[in-house]
Design a protein around this motif. Structure first.
Motif, mmCIF file in Angstrom:
data_model
loop_
_atom_site.group_PDB
_atom_site.id
_atom_site.type_symbol
_atom_site.label_atom_id
_atom_site.label_comp_id
_atom_site.label_asym_id
_atom_site.label_seq_id
_atom_site.Cartn_x
_atom_site.Cartn_y
_atom_site.Cartn_z
ATOM 1 N N PRO A 272 0.823 -1.210 0.000
ATOM 2 C CA PRO A 272 0.000 0.000 0.000
ATOM 3 C C PRO A 272 0.855 1.259 0.000
ATOM 4 O O PRO A 272 2.003 1.255 0.452
ATOM 5 C CB PRO A 272 -0.808 -0.122 1.293
ATOM 6 N N GLN A 273 0.282 2.322 -0.531
ATOM 7 C CA GLN A 273 0.926 3.636 -0.538
ATOM 8 C C GLN A 273 -0.012 4.613 0.145
ATOM 9 O O GLN A 273 -1.242 4.508 0.014
ATOM 10 C CB GLN A 273 1.210 4.086 -1.973
ATOM 11 N N GLY B 18 -7.431 14.510 4.281
ATOM 12 C CA GLY B 18 -6.961 13.373 5.071
ATOM 13 C C GLY B 18 -6.101 12.450 4.219
ATOM 14 O O GLY B 18 -5.771 12.755 3.073
ATOM 15 N N ARG B 19 -5.766 11.305 4.764
ATOM 16 C CA ARG B 19 -4.895 10.376 4.058
ATOM 17 C C ARG B 19 -5.665 9.539 3.036
ATOM 18 O O ARG B 19 -6.775 9.089 3.300
ATOM 19 C CB ARG B 19 -4.207 9.449 5.058
ATOM 20 N N VAL B 20 -5.008 9.364 1.870
ATOM 21 C CA VAL B 20 -5.542 8.490 0.830
ATOM 22 C C VAL B 20 -4.644 7.259 0.751
ATOM 23 O O VAL B 20 -3.417 7.377 0.703
ATOM 24 C CB VAL B 20 -5.592 9.201 -0.539
ATOM 25 N N ILE B 21 -5.256 6.084 0.761
ATOM 26 C CA ILE B 21 -4.518 4.823 0.718
ATOM 27 C C ILE B 21 -4.733 4.183 -0.644
ATOM 28 O O ILE B 21 -5.870 4.038 -1.105
ATOM 29 C CB ILE B 21 -4.983 3.862 1.824
ATOM 30 N N THR B 22 -3.637 3.805 -1.300
ATOM 31 C CA THR B 22 -3.682 3.146 -2.603
ATOM 32 C C THR B 22 -3.066 1.764 -2.481
ATOM 33 O O THR B 22 -1.993 1.615 -1.889
ATOM 34 C CB THR B 22 -2.910 3.951 -3.667
ATOM 35 N N ILE C 160 -8.631 4.423 -1.374
ATOM 36 C CA ILE C 160 -9.559 4.682 -0.280
ATOM 37 C C ILE C 160 -9.407 6.141 0.128
ATOM 38 O O ILE C 160 -8.344 6.555 0.603
ATOM 39 C CB ILE C 160 -9.285 3.751 0.912
ATOM 40 N N HIS C 161 -10.468 6.929 -0.093
ATOM 41 C CA HIS C 161 -10.447 8.361 0.157
ATOM 42 C C HIS C 161 -11.289 8.692 1.384
ATOM 43 O O HIS C 161 -12.379 8.137 1.570
ATOM 44 C CB HIS C 161 -11.039 9.119 -1.043
ATOM 45 N N PRO C 162 -10.822 9.636 2.224
ATOM 46 C CA PRO C 162 -11.656 10.073 3.349
ATOM 47 C C PRO C 162 -12.871 10.829 2.829
ATOM 48 O O PRO C 162 -12.777 11.618 1.881
ATOM 49 C CB PRO C 162 -10.721 10.983 4.147
ATOM 50 N N ALA C 163 -14.006 10.584 3.438
ATOM 51 C CA ALA C 163 -15.248 11.240 3.035
ATOM 52 C C ALA C 163 -16.093 11.471 4.279
ATOM 53 O O ALA C 163 -16.793 10.564 4.750
ATOM 54 C CB ALA C 163 -16.009 10.401 2.017
ATOM 55 N N ALA C 164 -15.979 12.693 4.823
ATOM 56 C CA ALA C 164 -16.693 13.041 6.060
ATOM 57 C C ALA C 164 -16.344 12.039 7.156
ATOM 58 O O ALA C 164 -15.187 11.881 7.498
ATOM 59 C CB ALA C 164 -18.194 13.115 5.804
ATOM 60 N N ASP C 165 -17.341 11.332 7.686
ATOM 61 C CA ASP C 165 -17.082 10.377 8.768
ATOM 62 C C ASP C 165 -16.911 8.948 8.258
ATOM 63 O O ASP C 165 -16.977 7.997 9.047
ATOM 64 C CB ASP C 165 -18.240 10.412 9.780
ATOM 65 N N THR C 166 -16.716 8.796 6.952
ATOM 66 C CA THR C 166 -16.588 7.448 6.400
ATOM 67 C C THR C 166 -15.477 7.458 5.347
ATOM 68 O O THR C 166 -14.620 8.325 5.337
ATOM 69 C CB THR C 166 -17.937 6.976 5.818
ATOM 70 N N TRP C 167 -15.482 6.454 4.484
ATOM 71 C CA TRP C 167 -14.484 6.328 3.439
ATOM 72 C C TRP C 167 -15.170 6.082 2.095
ATOM 73 O O TRP C 167 -16.232 5.454 2.047
ATOM 74 C CB TRP C 167 -13.537 5.157 3.726
ATOM 75 N N GLU C 168 -14.554 6.573 1.036
ATOM 76 C CA GLU C 168 -15.013 6.293 -0.321
ATOM 77 C C GLU C 168 -13.968 5.419 -0.997
ATOM 78 O O GLU C 168 -12.783 5.759 -1.003
ATOM 79 C CB GLU C 168 -15.185 7.582 -1.121
#
Length: 260
Positions: free
Chosen positions: A168-169, A176-180, A200-208
């Motif tokens: 992962p990167q 916030g942090r984006v995980i690839t 995986i992108h931060p989106a308010a109180d969850t993740w997209e």
């Protein structure tokens, strides 16, 4: 052979591609410095007319243009190529781009001093016939004594072990942090594999979660060397990450036109 659309993959990834890097601008500068040093060896210092035929969003093309080279970019993805041009303009430089398949480049013969095909782009071509077609086009647009620069993942060990994922990167953004990360699904031939590319992108109180899919041919160094030689290049040399500081092995070769 069924395969995912390479254009769709990069059209979808283009807005987020920079998030693969912890610091995209710093990576552009580092990569350009390595490539510029390789250019200087063939046959010396000075500005070059460069075609980046898999320019993506401009990781190599922008850095090389900032280093003083006259760069033209092309990419199968019009979305990625358009972003490359816009990102270059934001940094005060001009980067002409074209949406084009590297197997049919829309440029005149003998127009470039250097052709760059980086970021493991060549292995998106899944047959020897298609790889040869691309390499012949790169050779066609190079001037006599022109330089070919390819960067390809070090696949020899992968072909033996068949990994099922890539590390992962993590990239920091204002949100916030984006995980690839990637999952690899190998074909039964043991040479080609499908990639599921997750971000995986931060989106308010969850993740997209954003998922894109593509296919690669895990070409060994011997296979790449043979295909480059078959396309008529000479002085084929591999440069390892230890010797260059580049994140992938780099192949350089020259195009020498036959005597009439």
């Amino acid at each position: 052979m069924a395969a995912f659309s390479v254009r769709d993959f990069y059209d979808g990834l283009a807005p987020d591609y920079h998030l693969i890097f912890r610091d995209w601008d710093a990576s552009m500068a580092r990569q350009a410095a390595v490539l510029d040093e390789l250019f200087r060896r063939h046959p010396g210092p000075g500005s070059r007319r460069v075609l980046d035929c898999s320019c993506g969003i401009g990781t190599q093309a922008i850095g090389l243009a900032l280093a003083g080279h006259k760069v033209v970019g092309s990419d199968l993805s019009p979305v990625a190529a358009g972003r490359a041009s816009a990102e270059a303009a934001d940094r005060g430089i001009s980067l002409p781009v074209a949406a084009a398949d590297m197997r049919l480049l829309p440029f005149a013969s003998s127009g470039f001093d250097v052709v760059v095909c980086a970021d493991n782009a060549l292995p998106h071509l899944l047959s020897a016939q298609d790889v040869r077609a691309a390499l012949l086009e790169m050779r066609r647009v190079l001037r006599d004594e022109g330089l070919l620069v390819l960067t390809v993942r070090a696949y020899d060990e992968d072909r033996r072990t068949r990994p099922v994922s890539a590390p992962p990167q993590v990239s920091d953004t204002p949100e916030g942090r984006v995980i690839t990360f990637q999952l690899w699904n190998w074909h039964t031939d043991g040479e080609r594999y499908d990639v599921e590319h997750f971000q995986i992108h931060p989106a308010a109180d969850t993740w997209e979660v954003r998922v894109r899919r593509t296919t690669y041919w895990a070409l060994t160094r011997r296979q790449v060397t043979a295909l480059v030689a078959e396309a008529g290049f000479t002085d084929i040399t591999w440069h390892t990450p230890d010797s260059t500081g580049f994140y992938q092995p780099v192949l350089t070769a020259r195009h020498v036109r036959a005597e009439p």
